[in-house]
Motif scaffolding. Structure first.
Motif, mmCIF file in Angstrom:
data_model
loop_
_atom_site.group_PDB
_atom_site.id
_atom_site.type_symbol
_atom_site.label_atom_id
_atom_site.label_comp_id
_atom_site.label_asym_id
_atom_site.label_seq_id
_atom_site.Cartn_x
_atom_site.Cartn_y
_atom_site.Cartn_z
ATOM 1 N N ALA A 288 0.834 -1.212 0.000
ATOM 2 C CA ALA A 288 0.000 0.000 0.000
ATOM 3 C C ALA A 288 0.862 1.253 0.000
ATOM 4 C CB ALA A 288 -0.928 -0.010 1.209
ATOM 5 N N TRP A 289 1.954 1.219 0.737
ATOM 6 C CA TRP A 289 2.880 2.356 0.818
ATOM 7 C C TRP A 289 3.511 2.621 -0.548
ATOM 8 C CZ3 TRP A 289 8.328 2.490 0.423
ATOM 9 C CH2 TRP A 289 8.936 3.655 0.897
ATOM 10 N N SER B 145 9.854 18.409 2.907
ATOM 11 C CA SER B 145 9.321 17.777 4.117
ATOM 12 C C SER B 145 8.281 16.699 3.813
ATOM 13 C CB SER B 145 8.729 18.824 5.044
ATOM 14 O OG SER B 145 7.681 19.512 4.394
ATOM 15 N N SER B 146 7.478 16.856 2.767
ATOM 16 C CA SER B 146 6.470 15.839 2.474
ATOM 17 C C SER B 146 7.107 14.540 1.978
ATOM 18 C CB SER B 146 5.460 16.355 1.456
ATOM 19 O OG SER B 146 6.093 16.606 0.217
ATOM 20 N N LEU C 4 9.573 8.315 6.005
ATOM 21 C CA LEU C 4 9.530 7.941 7.415
ATOM 22 C C LEU C 4 8.281 7.133 7.768
ATOM 23 C CD1 LEU C 4 10.716 11.214 9.122
ATOM 24 C CD2 LEU C 4 11.940 9.059 9.009
ATOM 25 N N SER C 5 7.220 7.328 7.017
ATOM 26 C CA SER C 5 5.949 6.704 7.371
ATOM 27 C C SER C 5 6.006 5.186 7.353
ATOM 28 C CB SER C 5 4.834 7.211 6.463
ATOM 29 O OG SER C 5 5.055 6.792 5.125
ATOM 30 N N PHE C 6 6.674 4.590 6.378
ATOM 31 C CA PHE C 6 6.738 3.127 6.328
ATOM 32 C C PHE C 6 7.497 2.574 7.526
ATOM 33 C CE2 PHE C 6 8.863 -0.840 4.996
ATOM 34 C CZ PHE C 6 7.732 -1.625 4.895
ATOM 35 N N ILE D 269 5.270 2.919 10.682
ATOM 36 C CA ILE D 269 4.178 1.935 10.727
ATOM 37 C C ILE D 269 4.734 0.540 10.999
ATOM 38 C CG2 ILE D 269 2.377 0.811 9.357
ATOM 39 C CD1 ILE D 269 1.982 3.561 7.985
ATOM 40 N N SER D 270 5.858 0.218 10.404
ATOM 41 C CA SER D 270 6.481 -1.097 10.645
ATOM 42 C C SER D 270 6.904 -1.241 12.098
ATOM 43 C CB SER D 270 7.695 -1.272 9.735
ATOM 44 O OG SER D 270 7.307 -1.300 8.396
ATOM 45 N N ALA D 271 7.507 -0.197 12.655
ATOM 46 C CA ALA D 271 7.918 -0.244 14.060
ATOM 47 C C ALA D 271 6.703 -0.336 14.977
ATOM 48 C CB ALA D 271 8.749 0.981 14.401
#
Length: 138
Positions: free
Chosen positions: A22-23, A105-106, A112-114, A117-119
């Motif tokens: 999805a990412w 920044s986006s 960073l989001s993946f 979420i994994s962590a």
């Protein structure tokens, strides 16, 4: 001695793979132009997919091993250990790469989001599902 719960590791790993699909599908156009991953719509190269899958499995296995070696009294301690590992070991590398590659920044937030979420998946599932102990050894 506690053992590593392989069922929990595999569950977290497959959930991370589902999040990764999805990412990848939601990759911003600014990152997809000229990247090794492709354009977000076509399939990425097999070697990149295998590399990301291996990295995700190693991360989950290391987190589970760390939880077994530092087994505390509560699941909250394990949660904060996994999140702390991501915050103080993985996050600085992403920040360095974002600054070094001069990303906006986006795009940095997307990268960073993946990892976040994994962590978070590992921090929720691994401490709450420890390996069962054997009463009798054979």
């Amino acid at each position: 001695m506690n053992k590593i719960n392989m069922k929990a590791i595999l569950l977290v790993f497959f959930l991370q793979l589902a999040v990764g699909v999805a990412w990848y599908a939601s990759m911003p156009a600014s990152l997809s132009a000229g990247s090794l991953l492709g354009d977000g719509l076509s399939q990425p190269p097999v070697n990149i997919v295998l590399l990301v899958a291996c990295a995700a499995f190693v991360y989950v296995f290391f987190s589970a091993w760390l939880l077994v070696k530092t087994r505390g009294k509560s699941s909250a301690g394990g949660f904060f250990l996994v999140i702390g590992t991501w915050l103080f070991a993985v996050l600085p590398n992403f920040v360095f790469i974002a600054v070094h590659l001069n990303m906006n920044s986006s795009d940095a937030l997307y990268l960073l989001s993946f990892g976040a979420i994994s962590a978070l998946l590992a921090a929720i599932i691994l401490p709450l599902w420890p390996s069962s102990r054997l009463i009798f050894k054979s």
